[in-house]
Motif scaffolding. Sequence first.
Motif, PDB file in Angstrom:
ATOM      1  N   HIS A 276      83.179  37.872  22.757  1.00  0.00           N
ATOM      2  CA  HIS A 276      82.855  37.699  24.172  1.00  0.00           C
ATOM      3  C   HIS A 276      81.379  37.976  24.462  1.00  0.00           C
ATOM      4  CE1 HIS A 276      83.721  42.034  24.098  1.00  0.00           C
ATOM      5  NE2 HIS A 276      82.940  42.111  25.156  1.00  0.00           N
ATOM      6  N   ASP A 277      80.714  38.691  23.580  1.00  0.00           N
ATOM      7  CA  ASP A 277      79.283  38.986  23.754  1.00  0.00           C
ATOM      8  C   ASP A 277      78.423  38.011  22.960  1.00  0.00           C
ATOM      9  OD1 ASP A 277      79.389  41.305  25.408  1.00  0.00           O
ATOM     10  OD2 ASP A 277      79.970  42.490  23.665  1.00  0.00           O
ATOM     11  N   ASN A 278      77.178  37.849  23.434  1.00  0.00           N
ATOM     12  CA  ASN A 278      76.187  37.136  22.634  1.00  0.00           C
ATOM     13  C   ASN A 278      75.655  38.156  21.621  1.00  0.00           C
ATOM     14  OD1 ASN A 278      73.658  36.258  21.623  1.00  0.00           O
ATOM     15  ND2 ASN A 278      73.483  34.833  23.328  1.00  0.00           N
ATOM     16  N   LEU A 279      76.034  37.998  20.358  1.00  0.00           N
ATOM     17  CA  LEU A 279      75.679  38.993  19.340  1.00  0.00           C
ATOM     18  C   LEU A 279      74.177  39.112  19.132  1.00  0.00           C
ATOM     19  CD1 LEU A 279      78.467  38.553  16.659  1.00  0.00           C
ATOM     20  CD2 LEU A 279      78.377  40.044  18.636  1.00  0.00           C
ATOM     21  N   PHE A 280      73.450  38.046  19.345  1.00  0.00           N
ATOM     22  CA  PHE A 280      71.997  38.115  19.173  1.00  0.00           C
ATOM     23  C   PHE A 280      71.367  38.997  20.257  1.00  0.00           C
ATOM     24  CE2 PHE A 280      73.248  34.432  16.753  1.00  0.00           C
ATOM     25  CZ  PHE A 280      72.562  34.637  15.572  1.00  0.00           C
ATOM     26  N   ASP A 281      71.933  38.975  21.467  1.00  0.00           N
ATOM     27  CA  ASP A 281      71.462  39.875  22.519  1.00  0.00           C
ATOM     28  C   ASP A 281      71.773  41.329  22.163  1.00  0.00           C
ATOM     29  OD1 ASP A 281      70.581  37.690  23.969  1.00  0.00           O
ATOM     30  OD2 ASP A 281      72.256  37.728  25.400  1.00  0.00           O
ATOM     31  N   VAL A 282      72.958  41.572  21.610  1.00  0.00           N
ATOM     32  CA  VAL A 282      73.342  42.926  21.204  1.00  0.00           C
ATOM     33  C   VAL A 282      72.424  43.421  20.093  1.00  0.00           C
ATOM     34  CG1 VAL A 282      75.182  44.331  20.185  1.00  0.00           C
ATOM     35  CG2 VAL A 282      75.745  42.605  21.910  1.00  0.00           C
ATOM     36  N   ILE A 283      72.154  42.567  19.116  1.00  0.00           N
ATOM     37  CA  ILE A 283      71.241  42.928  18.022  1.00  0.00           C
ATOM     38  C   ILE A 283      69.869  43.297  18.592  1.00  0.00           C
ATOM     39  CG2 ILE A 283      69.941  42.016  16.048  1.00  0.00           C
ATOM     40  CD1 ILE A 283      72.533  40.370  15.393  1.00  0.00           C
ATOM     41  N   ASP A 284      69.346  42.459  19.493  1.00  0.00           N
ATOM     42  CA  ASP A 284      68.035  42.729  20.092  1.00  0.00           C
ATOM     43  C   ASP A 284      68.009  44.071  20.825  1.00  0.00           C
ATOM     44  OD1 ASP A 284      67.045  40.319  19.118  1.00  0.00           O
ATOM     45  OD2 ASP A 284      67.282  39.256  21.041  1.00  0.00           O
ATOM     46  N   LYS A 285      69.067  44.354  21.601  1.00  0.00           N
ATOM     47  CA  LYS A 285      69.121  45.617  22.349  1.00  0.00           C
ATOM     48  C   LYS A 285      69.132  46.817  21.400  1.00  0.00           C
ATOM     49  CE  LYS A 285      71.491  43.897  26.431  1.00  0.00           C
ATOM     50  NZ  LYS A 285      72.760  43.863  27.182  1.00  0.00           N
ATOM     51  N   LEU A 286      69.940  46.728  20.356  1.00  0.00           N
ATOM     52  CA  LEU A 286      70.025  47.859  19.428  1.00  0.00           C
ATOM     53  C   LEU A 286      68.759  48.007  18.592  1.00  0.00           C
ATOM     54  CD1 LEU A 286      73.784  47.669  18.480  1.00  0.00           C
ATOM     55  CD2 LEU A 286      72.625  49.472  19.756  1.00  0.00           C
ATOM     56  N   GLN A 287      68.102  46.913  18.273  1.00  0.00           N
ATOM     57  CA  GLN A 287      66.821  47.011  17.573  1.00  0.00           C
ATOM     58  C   GLN A 287      65.771  47.640  18.479  1.00  0.00           C
ATOM     59  OE1 GLN A 287      66.020  43.029  16.125  1.00  0.00           O
ATOM     60  NE2 GLN A 287      67.022  43.458  14.166  1.00  0.00           N
ATOM     61  N   ASP A 288      65.788  47.281  19.763  1.00  0.00           N
ATOM     62  CA  ASP A 288      64.835  47.868  20.718  1.00  0.00           C
ATOM     63  C   ASP A 288      65.056  49.375  20.861  1.00  0.00           C
ATOM     64  OD1 ASP A 288      63.671  45.410  21.187  1.00  0.00           O
ATOM     65  OD2 ASP A 288      64.705  45.075  23.101  1.00  0.00           O
ATOM     66  N   ARG A 289      66.309  49.803  20.850  1.00  0.00           N
ATOM     67  CA  ARG A 289      66.626  51.232  20.994  1.00  0.00           C
ATOM     68  C   ARG A 289      66.340  51.997  19.714  1.00  0.00           C
ATOM     69  NH1 ARG A 289      72.230  50.745  24.438  1.00  0.00           N
ATOM     70  NH2 ARG A 289      71.248  49.872  26.295  1.00  0.00           N
ATOM     71  N   ASP A 290      66.381  51.339  18.592  1.00  0.00           N
ATOM     72  CA  ASP A 290      65.990  51.895  17.289  1.00  0.00           C
ATOM     73  C   ASP A 290      66.614  53.265  17.014  1.00  0.00           C
ATOM     74  OD1 ASP A 290      64.699  51.827  14.835  1.00  0.00           O
ATOM     75  OD2 ASP A 290      62.837  52.661  15.629  1.00  0.00           O
ATOM     76  N   HIS A 291      67.933  53.348  17.116  1.00  0.00           N
ATOM     77  CA  HIS A 291      68.648  54.606  16.882  1.00  0.00           C
ATOM     78  C   HIS A 291      68.500  55.126  15.452  1.00  0.00           C
ATOM     79  CE1 HIS A 291      70.767  54.726  20.713  1.00  0.00           C
ATOM     80  NE2 HIS A 291      71.043  53.456  20.571  1.00  0.00           N
ATOM     81  N   PHE A 292      68.206  54.252  14.522  1.00  0.00           N
ATOM     82  CA  PHE A 292      68.236  54.621  13.105  1.00  0.00           C
ATOM     83  C   PHE A 292      66.864  54.588  12.435  1.00  0.00           C
ATOM     84  CE2 PHE A 292      72.115  52.264  14.274  1.00  0.00           C
ATOM     85  CZ  PHE A 292      72.986  53.330  14.303  1.00  0.00           C
ATOM     86  N   GLY A 293      65.836  54.175  13.162  1.00  0.00           N
ATOM     87  CA  GLY A 293      64.505  54.090  12.577  1.00  0.00           C
ATOM     88  C   GLY A 293      64.400  52.993  11.526  1.00  0.00           C
ATOM     89  N   ASP A 294      65.279  51.987  11.631  1.00  0.00           N
ATOM     90  CA  ASP A 294      65.335  50.925  10.626  1.00  0.00           C
ATOM     91  C   ASP A 294      65.982  49.703  11.274  1.00  0.00           C
ATOM     92  OD1 ASP A 294      66.567  49.232   8.586  1.00  0.00           O
ATOM     93  OD2 ASP A 294      66.129  50.814   7.159  1.00  0.00           O
ATOM     94  N   MET A 295      65.205  48.634  11.401  1.00  0.00           N
ATOM     95  CA  MET A 295      65.698  47.417  12.055  1.00  0.00           C
ATOM     96  C   MET A 295      66.905  46.829  11.319  1.00  0.00           C
ATOM     97  SD  MET A 295      64.066  46.839  14.766  1.00  0.00           S
ATOM     98  CE  MET A 295      62.541  46.736  15.595  1.00  0.00           C
ATOM     99  N   GLY A 296      66.902  46.909  10.005  1.00  0.00           N
ATOM    100  CA  GLY A 296      68.011  46.384   9.217  1.00  0.00           C
ATOM    101  C   GLY A 296      69.308  47.115   9.528  1.00  0.00           C
ATOM    102  N   GLN A 297      69.221  48.445   9.633  1.00  0.00           N
ATOM    103  CA  GLN A 297      70.413  49.216   9.958  1.00  0.00           C
ATOM    104  C   GLN A 297      70.887  48.934  11.381  1.00  0.00           C
ATOM    105  OE1 GLN A 297      70.689  53.372   8.883  1.00  0.00           O
ATOM    106  NE2 GLN A 297      69.154  53.072   7.278  1.00  0.00           N
ATOM    107  N   SER A 298      69.951  48.717  12.278  1.00  0.00           N
ATOM    108  CA  SER A 298      70.335  48.373  13.651  1.00  0.00           C
ATOM    109  C   SER A 298      71.097  47.053  13.679  1.00  0.00           C
ATOM    110  CB  SER A 298      69.092  48.276  14.545  1.00  0.00           C
ATOM    111  OG  SER A 298      68.475  49.532  14.668  1.00  0.00           O
ATOM    112  N   THR A 299      70.651  46.096  12.878  1.00  0.00           N
ATOM    113  CA  THR A 299      71.332  44.806  12.805  1.00  0.00           C
ATOM    114  C   THR A 299      72.708  44.951  12.175  1.00  0.00           C
ATOM    115  OG1 THR A 299      69.196  43.685  12.622  1.00  0.00           O
ATOM    116  CG2 THR A 299      71.144  42.430  11.945  1.00  0.00           C
ATOM    117  N   GLU A 300      72.800  45.687  11.065  1.00  0.00           N
ATOM    118  CA  GLU A 300      74.094  45.937  10.423  1.00  0.00           C
ATOM    119  C   GLU A 300      75.058  46.583  11.404  1.00  0.00           C
ATOM    120  OE1 GLU A 300      74.225  47.894   6.462  1.00  0.00           O
ATOM    121  OE2 GLU A 300      72.037  47.786   6.614  1.00  0.00           O
ATOM    122  N   PHE A 301      74.579  47.592  12.102  1.00  0.00           N
ATOM    123  CA  PHE A 301      75.400  48.324  13.056  1.00  0.00           C
ATOM    124  C   PHE A 301      75.905  47.400  14.163  1.00  0.00           C
ATOM    125  CE2 PHE A 301      75.610  50.992  16.945  1.00  0.00           C
ATOM    126  CZ  PHE A 301      76.675  51.799  16.580  1.00  0.00           C
TER     127      PHE A 301
END
Length: 97
Positions: A34-59
């Motif tokens: 139901h979500d646009n996954l690319f928008d979710v990926i972008d939001k989580l990469q912007d928040r950078d919870h893990f200090g690693d863009m790859g991990q944000s994308t995996e998550f």
Amino acid sequence: MNKKYNHYTVTLEHTYSPSDADLHRRVEVVFDNHDNLFDVIDKLQDRDHFGDMGQSTEFAIGLKMFSEVMLRNKDNALFEEFLPAFKDFMKKLKSSN
């Protein structure tokens, strides 16, 4: 496929094994979300919870694939104890910066 949902294909390829085991065949999964996954990926990469863009994308991908299956099967006993904690987790995630 639900016409009201976004449609995705994910391909998983086993490219290396540290134990010299045989590599597994490629797996392709076609699914709706139901979500646009690319928008979710972008939001989580912007928040950078893990200090690693790859991990944000995996998550982001793992979380959204898992949560969609869980929501479609919310009456399944497998999720009975987990669902309330997951709802709290999602509220916390959505309110974090």
